[in-house]
Write a protein that holds these residues in place. Structure first.
Motif, PDB file in Angstrom:
ATOM      1  N   VAL A 282     -12.179  -7.319 -15.895  1.00  0.00           N
ATOM      2  CA  VAL A 282     -13.246  -6.607 -16.582  1.00  0.00           C
ATOM      3  C   VAL A 282     -14.413  -7.574 -16.747  1.00  0.00           C
ATOM      4  N   THR A 283     -15.568  -7.229 -16.204  1.00  0.00           N
ATOM      5  CA  THR A 283     -16.723  -8.123 -16.205  1.00  0.00           C
ATOM      6  C   THR A 283     -17.663  -7.778 -17.352  1.00  0.00           C
ATOM      7  N   TYR A 284     -18.061  -8.805 -18.091  1.00  0.00           N
ATOM      8  CA  TYR A 284     -19.005  -8.668 -19.197  1.00  0.00           C
ATOM      9  C   TYR A 284     -20.365  -9.276 -18.841  1.00  0.00           C
ATOM     10  N   LYS A 285     -20.681  -9.369 -17.584  1.00  0.00           N
ATOM     11  CA  LYS A 285     -21.893  -9.963 -17.004  1.00  0.00           C
ATOM     12  C   LYS A 285     -21.850 -11.474 -17.066  1.00  0.00           C
ATOM     13  N   ASP A 286     -21.790 -12.059 -18.259  1.00  0.00           N
ATOM     14  CA  ASP A 286     -21.804 -13.519 -18.383  1.00  0.00           C
ATOM     15  C   ASP A 286     -20.406 -14.126 -18.304  1.00  0.00           C
ATOM     16  N   PHE A 287     -19.389 -13.329 -18.437  1.00  0.00           N
ATOM     17  CA  PHE A 287     -18.012 -13.823 -18.342  1.00  0.00           C
ATOM     18  C   PHE A 287     -17.126 -12.652 -17.954  1.00  0.00           C
ATOM     19  N   ALA A 288     -15.873 -12.927 -17.701  1.00  0.00           N
ATOM     20  CA  ALA A 288     -14.915 -11.882 -17.313  1.00  0.00           C
ATOM     21  C   ALA A 288     -13.575 -12.164 -17.971  1.00  0.00           C
ATOM     22  N   LEU A 289     -12.800 -11.096 -18.166  1.00  0.00           N
ATOM     23  CA  LEU A 289     -11.473 -11.204 -18.763  1.00  0.00           C
ATOM     24  C   LEU A 289     -10.509 -10.318 -17.999  1.00  0.00           C
ATOM     25  N   PRO A 290      -9.229 -10.704 -17.939  1.00  0.00           N
ATOM     26  CA  PRO A 290      -8.230  -9.758 -17.431  1.00  0.00           C
ATOM     27  C   PRO A 290      -8.161  -8.542 -18.346  1.00  0.00           C
ATOM     28  N   LEU A 291      -7.756  -7.421 -17.808  1.00  0.00           N
ATOM     29  CA  LEU A 291      -7.729  -6.183 -18.587  1.00  0.00           C
ATOM     30  C   LEU A 291      -6.876  -6.324 -19.845  1.00  0.00           C
ATOM     31  N   ARG A 292      -5.737  -7.027 -19.761  1.00  0.00           N
ATOM     32  CA  ARG A 292      -4.871  -7.163 -20.932  1.00  0.00           C
ATOM     33  C   ARG A 292      -5.600  -7.915 -22.050  1.00  0.00           C
ATOM     34  N   ASP A 293      -6.393  -8.932 -21.696  1.00  0.00           N
ATOM     35  CA  ASP A 293      -7.164  -9.652 -22.711  1.00  0.00           C
ATOM     36  C   ASP A 293      -8.389  -8.849 -23.142  1.00  0.00           C
ATOM     37  N   SER A 294      -8.946  -8.084 -22.222  1.00  0.00           N
ATOM     38  CA  SER A 294     -10.124  -7.292 -22.549  1.00  0.00           C
ATOM     39  C   SER A 294      -9.787  -6.236 -23.599  1.00  0.00           C
ATOM     40  N   LEU A 295      -8.656  -5.541 -23.457  1.00  0.00           N
ATOM     41  CA  LEU A 295      -8.286  -4.545 -24.462  1.00  0.00           C
ATOM     42  C   LEU A 295      -7.929  -5.191 -25.794  1.00  0.00           C
ATOM     43  N   LEU A 296      -7.410  -6.414 -25.770  1.00  0.00           N
ATOM     44  CA  LEU A 296      -7.154  -7.135 -27.006  1.00  0.00           C
ATOM     45  C   LEU A 296      -8.479  -7.498 -27.680  1.00  0.00           C
ATOM     46  N   GLU A 297      -9.456  -7.902 -26.868  1.00  0.00           N
ATOM     47  CA  GLU A 297     -10.791  -8.196 -27.397  1.00  0.00           C
ATOM     48  C   GLU A 297     -11.433  -6.944 -27.970  1.00  0.00           C
ATOM     49  N   ARG A 298     -11.242  -5.787 -27.310  1.00  0.00           N
ATOM     50  CA  ARG A 298     -11.794  -4.538 -27.815  1.00  0.00           C
ATOM     51  C   ARG A 298     -11.107  -4.131 -29.122  1.00  0.00           C
ATOM     52  N   ALA A 299      -9.808  -4.406 -29.248  1.00  0.00           N
ATOM     53  CA  ALA A 299      -9.108  -4.133 -30.514  1.00  0.00           C
ATOM     54  C   ALA A 299      -9.670  -5.008 -31.626  1.00  0.00           C
ATOM     55  N   PHE A 300      -9.939  -6.273 -31.304  1.00  0.00           N
ATOM     56  CA  PHE A 300     -10.514  -7.201 -32.276  1.00  0.00           C
ATOM     57  C   PHE A 300     -11.872  -6.691 -32.759  1.00  0.00           C
ATOM     58  N   GLU A 301     -12.737  -6.296 -31.817  1.00  0.00           N
ATOM     59  CA  GLU A 301     -14.066  -5.821 -32.202  1.00  0.00           C
ATOM     60  C   GLU A 301     -13.983  -4.500 -32.961  1.00  0.00           C
ATOM     61  N   CYS A 302     -13.057  -3.634 -32.582  1.00  0.00           N
ATOM     62  CA  CYS A 302     -12.889  -2.370 -33.296  1.00  0.00           C
ATOM     63  C   CYS A 302     -12.521  -2.626 -34.751  1.00  0.00           C
ATOM     64  N   TRP A 303     -11.618  -3.561 -34.987  1.00  0.00           N
ATOM     65  CA  TRP A 303     -11.237  -3.883 -36.374  1.00  0.00           C
ATOM     66  C   TRP A 303     -12.419  -4.446 -37.150  1.00  0.00           C
ATOM     67  N   LEU A 304     -13.147  -5.433 -36.556  1.00  0.00           N
ATOM     68  CA  LEU A 304     -14.239  -6.069 -37.299  1.00  0.00           C
ATOM     69  C   LEU A 304     -15.345  -5.076 -37.609  1.00  0.00           C
ATOM     70  N   HIS A 305     -15.673  -4.196 -36.663  1.00  0.00           N
ATOM     71  CA  HIS A 305     -16.722  -3.212 -36.929  1.00  0.00           C
ATOM     72  C   HIS A 305     -16.231  -2.115 -37.871  1.00  0.00           C
ATOM     73  N   ALA A 306     -14.945  -1.800 -37.830  1.00  0.00           N
ATOM     74  CA  ALA A 306     -14.399  -0.868 -38.819  1.00  0.00           C
ATOM     75  C   ALA A 306     -14.516  -1.461 -40.215  1.00  0.00           C
ATOM     76  N   ASP A 307     -14.325  -2.764 -40.313  1.00  0.00           N
ATOM     77  CA  ASP A 307     -14.483  -3.429 -41.602  1.00  0.00           C
ATOM     78  C   ASP A 307     -15.943  -3.398 -42.040  1.00  0.00           C
ATOM     79  N   ASP A 308     -16.873  -3.556 -41.095  1.00  0.00           N
ATOM     80  CA  ASP A 308     -18.299  -3.422 -41.424  1.00  0.00           C
ATOM     81  C   ASP A 308     -18.594  -2.037 -41.980  1.00  0.00           C
ATOM     82  N   ILE A 309     -18.048  -1.016 -41.333  1.00  0.00           N
ATOM     83  CA  ILE A 309     -18.266   0.368 -41.785  1.00  0.00           C
ATOM     84  C   ILE A 309     -17.646   0.572 -43.165  1.00  0.00           C
ATOM     85  N   ALA A 310     -16.423   0.073 -43.342  1.00  0.00           N
ATOM     86  CA  ALA A 310     -15.735   0.246 -44.623  1.00  0.00           C
ATOM     87  C   ALA A 310     -16.527  -0.399 -45.764  1.00  0.00           C
ATOM     88  N   ASN A 311     -17.105  -1.572 -45.521  1.00  0.00           N
ATOM     89  CA  ASN A 311     -17.921  -2.218 -46.550  1.00  0.00           C
ATOM     90  C   ASN A 311     -19.172  -1.407 -46.849  1.00  0.00           C
TER      91      ASN A 311
END
Length: 441
Positions: A282-311
């Motif tokens: 999965v390419t992010y333009k400036d870097f790339a990740l394997p799909l297994r790491d990319s979905l883990l990164e997306r889970a991480f961002e989903c949690w942090l932004h959910a916390d932003d919304i909750a606050n």
């Protein structure tokens, strides 16, 4: 007195157990009222020494108390009957005589006394005020129990479960908020070249951001891109700005459906794809990740932004489960050597001191993460190709797991982060700054 089975050996002396607290309006005598005082006699010289209900004592007029009730008749009941009354006794549903009989029995029968204590505690639970918010791990436990009884024909790969769990938790939050709260202001922040960057948006805008960046994974899997066909390669920030700009009106709750449909499609597609799909790039333009790491990164961002919304909407929101949090921390720790090397090339980190051959142990920083999801990681300092080693550790940083994730997300600065530091200060500063540099919109 005999035991439950009629055997004297089953009976033991027990301390007296007070009955359940009685309700005043259930047990008080509300029918009696004090008598009215007599009228003053026409002839003041005629002494009044006693009137019904009113007595003069040494010049002071007082009201007599009503006569006490007769002591209750205590029925003679067998052990079996008394044991059957314990539930009613705990609920204060016995008559006065039955209550006295039960309480007298509890001072003599240890088995019944223990049962009475359990029943009284159970009754107390019926009136306890409880939080209406569900346990965030309830969904995982229910699914685990269901799958244990009846395994899925096409199971979700284990490395996809953090993304599955975090998108489900965020969706539950979005279901609970009202129409107006979708427009509540949210301030996103991250680090770029050691400077804090802020971006103001709304709750709906955050969902649009997640939808746009998840589209990078969709494109890698051949799924429809939310930005449309023929979109050039863009970074996550550029994709977000492009998505926001293309909207006809300010983002609103209508984005929840497309975002949730996309997350379900991603999970379903990966589950049916079989082995080997996790290594897809999965390419992010400036870097790339394997799909297994990319979905883990997306889970991480989903949690942090959910916390932003909750606050932003004053909603309670817990961190991920320990196993999922550990995977997120592990991904960040694996990305740190490359991030540190990139900062060194830009002149933002100290030069390498001891270069070693690829795969050889080199100077390392011991990252000790405490709490749920914690563990120990050794970060190579001089080259991303080197291997972190306990024997070559020159510094140590101890942090809480959630605090480390807040640093990686750019929500706190490197100066605010470390709870404990020991060893090479330069190495500690470089690694903490590299962790903050992993953040982005």
């Amino acid at each position: 007195m005999t035991g439950a089975n009629g055997d004297a050996d089953d009976v033991a002396r027990a301390p007296w157990i007070p009955g359940p607290r009685r309700s005043a309006d259930d047990h008080a005598d509300l029918t009696w009222s004090p008598p009215t005082a007599p009228e003053t006699p026409a002839n003041p010289e005629s002494p009044v020494t006693e009137v019904t209900g009113v007595t003069e004592v040494t010049g002071v007029t007082g009201v007599t108390e009503p006569e006490p009730d007769d002591p209750p008749d205590v029925p003679q009941l067998t052990h079996r009957v008394l044991k059957s009354l314990l539930g009613a006794w705990a609920l204060s549903a016995c008559s006065t005589g039955e209550t006295k009989a039960v309480e007298d029995h509890l001072t003599e029968c240890a088995p019944c006394a223990e049962e009475a204590l359990r029943l009284r505690d159970a009754v107390a639970l019926l009136h306890e005020d409880r939080d209406l918010d569900l346990d965030p791990l309830l969904r995982s436990r229910v699914l685990e129990n269901c799958l244990g009884r009846r395994p899925a024909r096409v199971p979700v790969p284990e490395w996809v479960t953090p993304y599955d769990a975090e998108t489900a938790r965020l969706d539950a939050l979005l279901r609970d908020i009202g129409e107006s709260e979708w427009h509540a202001p949210v301030r996103l922040k991250w680090y770029e070249e050691d400077h804090l960057v802020r971006r103001k948006t709304t709750v709906a805008g955050v969902i649009g951001h997640l939808l746009a960046v998840d589209g990078l994974v969709s494109s890698a899997l051949g799924i429809k891109d939310p930005l449309g066909a023929g979109v050039p390669e863009l970074s996550p920030t550029e994709r977000t700005e492009a998505f926001w700009s293309a909207l006809d009106r300010p983002p609103n709750r209508a984005l929840r459906g497309p975002w949730r449909d996309q997350s379900h499609t991603l999970i379903r597609t990966v589950s049916f794809a079989g082995r080997g799909v996790g290594d897809l790039t999965v390419t992010y333009k400036d870097f790339a990740l394997p799909l297994r790491d990319s979905l883990l990164e997306r889970a991480f961002e989903c949690w942090l932004h959910a916390d932003d919304i909750a606050n932003a909407v004053a909603y309670p929101y817990a961190p991920p489960s320990g196993a999922h949090l550990h995977g997120m921390i592990d991904l960040a720790a694996r990305l740190l050597p490359a991030a540190l090397a990139g900062r060194r090339r830009s002149g933002l980190a100290a030069p390498a001191r001891q270069l070693v051959a690829a795969g050889a142990p080199g100077r390392s920083l011991h990252l000790e993460v405490e709490g749920a999801g914690g563990g120990h990681w050794y970060i190579a300092l001089d080259s991303p190709a080197a291997v972190g080693s306990p024997e070559r550790a020159v510094a140590q940083v101890a942090m809480d797991g959630v605090e480390f994730c807040q640093l990686v997300a750019g929500h706190i600065s490197p100066e605010e982060a470390a709870a404990g530091q020991d060893g090479d200060r330069e190495a500690i500063r470089d690694v903490l700054s590299a962790a903050a540099s992993l953040s982005r919109l």
